[in-house]
Design a protein around this motif. Structure first.
Motif, PDB file in Angstrom:
ATOM      1  N   ALA A 250      66.200  57.580  17.076  1.00 32.60           N
ATOM      2  CA  ALA A 250      66.568  56.394  17.851  1.00 32.60           C
ATOM      3  C   ALA A 250      68.049  56.044  17.756  1.00 32.60           C
ATOM      4  CB  ALA A 250      65.740  55.197  17.387  1.00 32.60           C
ATOM      5  N   CYS A 251      68.772  56.686  16.841  1.00 30.52           N
ATOM      6  CA  CYS A 251      70.177  56.318  16.602  1.00 30.52           C
ATOM      7  C   CYS A 251      70.997  57.573  16.320  1.00 30.52           C
ATOM      8  CB  CYS A 251      70.274  55.339  15.429  1.00 30.52           C
ATOM      9  SG  CYS A 251      71.945  54.800  15.054  1.00 30.52           S
ATOM     10  N   LYS A 252      71.588  58.130  17.367  1.00 31.15           N
ATOM     11  CA  LYS A 252      72.384  59.359  17.206  1.00 31.15           C
ATOM     12  C   LYS A 252      73.661  59.116  16.405  1.00 31.15           C
ATOM     13  CE  LYS A 252      70.737  61.391  21.544  1.00 31.15           C
ATOM     14  NZ  LYS A 252      69.835  60.284  21.899  1.00 31.15           N
ATOM     15  N   GLU A 253      74.217  57.897  16.511  1.00 31.39           N
ATOM     16  CA  GLU A 253      75.510  57.608  15.876  1.00 31.39           C
ATOM     17  C   GLU A 253      75.484  57.788  14.362  1.00 31.39           C
ATOM     18  OE1 GLU A 253      75.299  55.377  19.679  1.00 31.39           O
ATOM     19  OE2 GLU A 253      73.970  55.668  17.984  1.00 31.39           O
ATOM     20  N   ILE A 254      74.306  57.599  13.768  1.00 26.86           N
ATOM     21  CA  ILE A 254      74.242  57.640  12.308  1.00 26.86           C
ATOM     22  C   ILE A 254      74.535  59.036  11.763  1.00 26.86           C
ATOM     23  CG2 ILE A 254      71.769  58.181  11.964  1.00 26.86           C
ATOM     24  CD1 ILE A 254      71.863  55.761   9.902  1.00 26.86           C
ATOM     25  N   ARG A 255      74.408  60.049  12.602  1.00 31.66           N
ATOM     26  CA  ARG A 255      74.644  61.423  12.142  1.00 31.66           C
ATOM     27  C   ARG A 255      76.113  61.693  11.828  1.00 31.66           C
ATOM     28  NH1 ARG A 255      70.593  65.309  12.860  1.00 31.66           N
ATOM     29  NH2 ARG A 255      68.842  64.640  14.132  1.00 31.66           N
ATOM     30  N   GLU A 256      77.002  61.166  12.684  1.00 31.11           N
ATOM     31  CA  GLU A 256      78.400  61.570  12.503  1.00 31.11           C
ATOM     32  C   GLU A 256      79.395  60.431  12.343  1.00 31.11           C
ATOM     33  OE1 GLU A 256      77.626  60.807  16.659  1.00 31.11           O
ATOM     34  OE2 GLU A 256      76.762  62.471  15.530  1.00 31.11           O
ATOM     35  N   LYS A 257      79.010  59.212  12.703  1.00 29.00           N
ATOM     36  CA  LYS A 257      79.993  58.124  12.685  1.00 29.00           C
ATOM     37  C   LYS A 257      79.990  57.351  11.367  1.00 29.00           C
ATOM     38  CE  LYS A 257      80.401  57.487  17.649  1.00 29.00           C
ATOM     39  NZ  LYS A 257      80.178  56.622  18.796  1.00 29.00           N
ATOM     40  N   ASN A 258      81.160  56.804  11.059  1.00 30.94           N
ATOM     41  CA  ASN A 258      81.342  56.029   9.835  1.00 30.94           C
ATOM     42  C   ASN A 258      80.958  54.572  10.115  1.00 30.94           C
ATOM     43  OD1 ASN A 258      82.242  55.041   7.385  1.00 30.94           O
ATOM     44  ND2 ASN A 258      84.372  54.942   8.033  1.00 30.94           N
ATOM     45  N   ILE A 259      79.668  54.353  10.410  1.00 26.18           N
ATOM     46  CA  ILE A 259      79.237  53.020  10.831  1.00 26.18           C
ATOM     47  C   ILE A 259      78.843  52.163   9.630  1.00 26.18           C
ATOM     48  CG2 ILE A 259      78.497  53.776  13.130  1.00 26.18           C
ATOM     49  CD1 ILE A 259      75.612  53.735  12.138  1.00 26.18           C
ATOM     50  N   SER A 260      78.914  50.841   9.825  1.00 29.81           N
ATOM     51  CA  SER A 260      78.472  49.908   8.787  1.00 29.81           C
ATOM     52  C   SER A 260      77.011  49.550   9.042  1.00 29.81           C
ATOM     53  CB  SER A 260      79.343  48.652   8.797  1.00 29.81           C
ATOM     54  OG  SER A 260      79.376  48.068  10.075  1.00 29.81           O
ATOM     55  N   VAL A 261      76.203  49.667   7.999  1.00 28.55           N
ATOM     56  CA  VAL A 261      74.749  49.481   8.113  1.00 28.55           C
ATOM     57  C   VAL A 261      74.296  48.437   7.098  1.00 28.55           C
ATOM     58  CG1 VAL A 261      72.494  50.629   7.989  1.00 28.55           C
ATOM     59  CG2 VAL A 261      74.503  51.920   8.780  1.00 28.55           C
ATOM     60  N   ILE A 262      73.485  47.489   7.531  1.00 27.79           N
ATOM     61  CA  ILE A 262      72.844  46.563   6.596  1.00 27.79           C
ATOM     62  C   ILE A 262      71.332  46.722   6.678  1.00 27.79           C
ATOM     63  CG2 ILE A 262      72.906  44.596   8.240  1.00 27.79           C
ATOM     64  CD1 ILE A 262      73.278  42.783   5.684  1.00 27.79           C
ATOM     65  N   ASP A 263      70.698  46.810   5.516  1.00 28.72           N
ATOM     66  CA  ASP A 263      69.242  46.965   5.405  1.00 28.72           C
ATOM     67  C   ASP A 263      68.688  45.636   4.876  1.00 28.72           C
ATOM     68  OD1 ASP A 263      66.635  47.680   4.880  1.00 28.72           O
ATOM     69  OD2 ASP A 263      67.117  49.199   3.367  1.00 28.72           O
ATOM     70  N   ILE A 264      67.935  44.939   5.724  1.00 30.26           N
ATOM     71  CA  ILE A 264      67.429  43.602   5.402  1.00 30.26           C
ATOM     72  C   ILE A 264      66.050  43.699   4.747  1.00 30.26           C
ATOM     73  CG2 ILE A 264      66.736  41.362   6.373  1.00 30.26           C
ATOM     74  CD1 ILE A 264      69.726  41.901   6.608  1.00 30.26           C
ATOM     75  N   GLY A 265      65.887  43.051   3.596  1.00 29.13           N
ATOM     76  CA  GLY A 265      64.614  43.124   2.878  1.00 29.13           C
ATOM     77  C   GLY A 265      64.353  44.534   2.407  1.00 29.13           C
ATOM     78  N   THR A 266      65.368  45.137   1.789  1.00 31.22           N
ATOM     79  CA  THR A 266      65.347  46.567   1.475  1.00 31.22           C
ATOM     80  C   THR A 266      64.299  46.954   0.436  1.00 31.22           C
ATOM     81  OG1 THR A 266      66.751  48.438   0.827  1.00 31.22           O
ATOM     82  CG2 THR A 266      67.196  46.328  -0.239  1.00 31.22           C
ATOM     83  N   GLY A 267      63.885  46.006  -0.420  1.00 30.42           N
ATOM     84  CA  GLY A 267      62.853  46.326  -1.413  1.00 30.42           C
ATOM     85  C   GLY A 267      63.316  47.391  -2.393  1.00 30.42           C
TER      86      GLY A 267
END
Length: 241
Positions: A65-82
């Motif tokens: 669902a998200c091609k950008e995660i493969r190559e881009k230096n994106i900022s990601v937040i995981d909510i309720g990561t457990g």
């Protein structure tokens, strides 16, 4: 390792080969997870193959669902990561991302701190707190390219937790089980009010299983109105309809 044979086969379906170092990190993750799980409740799933399939492969399936995660230096937040899902598996597989892990329980943050140190992961921020408080103006509001969550809240509630963190043009992608279509339809008003638009639903079966999964891909097209999120507890008690 023979035990990793199935894991490698599953990831072939996502065109996602891992290095030996990455595989070793996943094995160490499993070891720490099951070790800490004996003294605190992190997961009900503890079998080696099940953890790799239902936690690790499931977390990494976002590449559908998200091609950008493969190559881009994106900022990601995981909510309720457990216990770190999906954020930590994503960081192992895609080390270039900048990751923030948010959870409301301090003991989980302690586990994650040990995990990040043990796996030698860089550019990972751990935050203890509630999403409703931390996405207010002046905090972490609209700072991230991608927000992910495998939390169990319904999509209306999750949208109020997550969309405020996403910058305009960024994405909130929710991991959901198969059969959640009615829940997604009911979240339409909340998504729109919060500044998002649902761009697609990606449905698939977890490799080698009959477990249905859905990704709801929501693009942030306008700033979230300043009144959202509402005070802690309200999004869960009174979802936007």
């Amino acid at each position: 390792m023979n035990k990793l044979k199935q894991f490698r086969e599953d990831l072939k379906q996502f065109d996602l080969p891992l290095t030996q170092r990455q595989e070793e990190q996943f094995i160490r993750y499993f070891e720490l997870l099951t070790e800490w799980n004996q003294v605190m409740n992190l997961t009900a799933i503890t079998d080696f193959e099940d953890v790799f399939k239902k936690h690790f492969v499931d977390s990494l399936s976002i590449v559908k669902a998200c091609k950008e995660i493969r190559e881009k230096n994106i900022s990601v937040i995981d909510i309720g990561t457990g216990a770190g899902f999906p954020g930590v598996p994503l960081k192992i597989a895609f080390p270039q991302i900048r990751l923030t892990l948010l959870d409301s329980l301090q003991k989980r943050i302690r586990f994650l701190g040990e995990l990040v140190k043990e796996l030698e992961l860089d550019d990972v921020e751990l935050i203890h707190g509630r999403a409703e408080d931390l996405s207010r103006p002046g905090k972490l509001r609209e700072q991230f390219d991608l927000c992910v969550s495998r939390a169990v809240a319904n999509l209306s509630t999750l949208s109020e937790y997550c969309i405020p963190f996403v910058r305009k043009g960024g994405y909130f992608i929710s991991y959901k089980s198969g059969g959640s279509e009615a829940e997604a339809a009911a979240a339409g008003t909340a998504v729109r009010i919060l500044g998002g638009e649902k761009t697609e639903t990606v449905s698939f079966l977890l490799p080698g299983t009959d477990i249905g999964r859905n990704f709801y891909v929501i693009r942030k097209k306008a700033p979230t109105p300043v009144k959202y999120p509402r005070k802690a507890g309200l999004p869960a008690k009174e979802p936007i309809h």
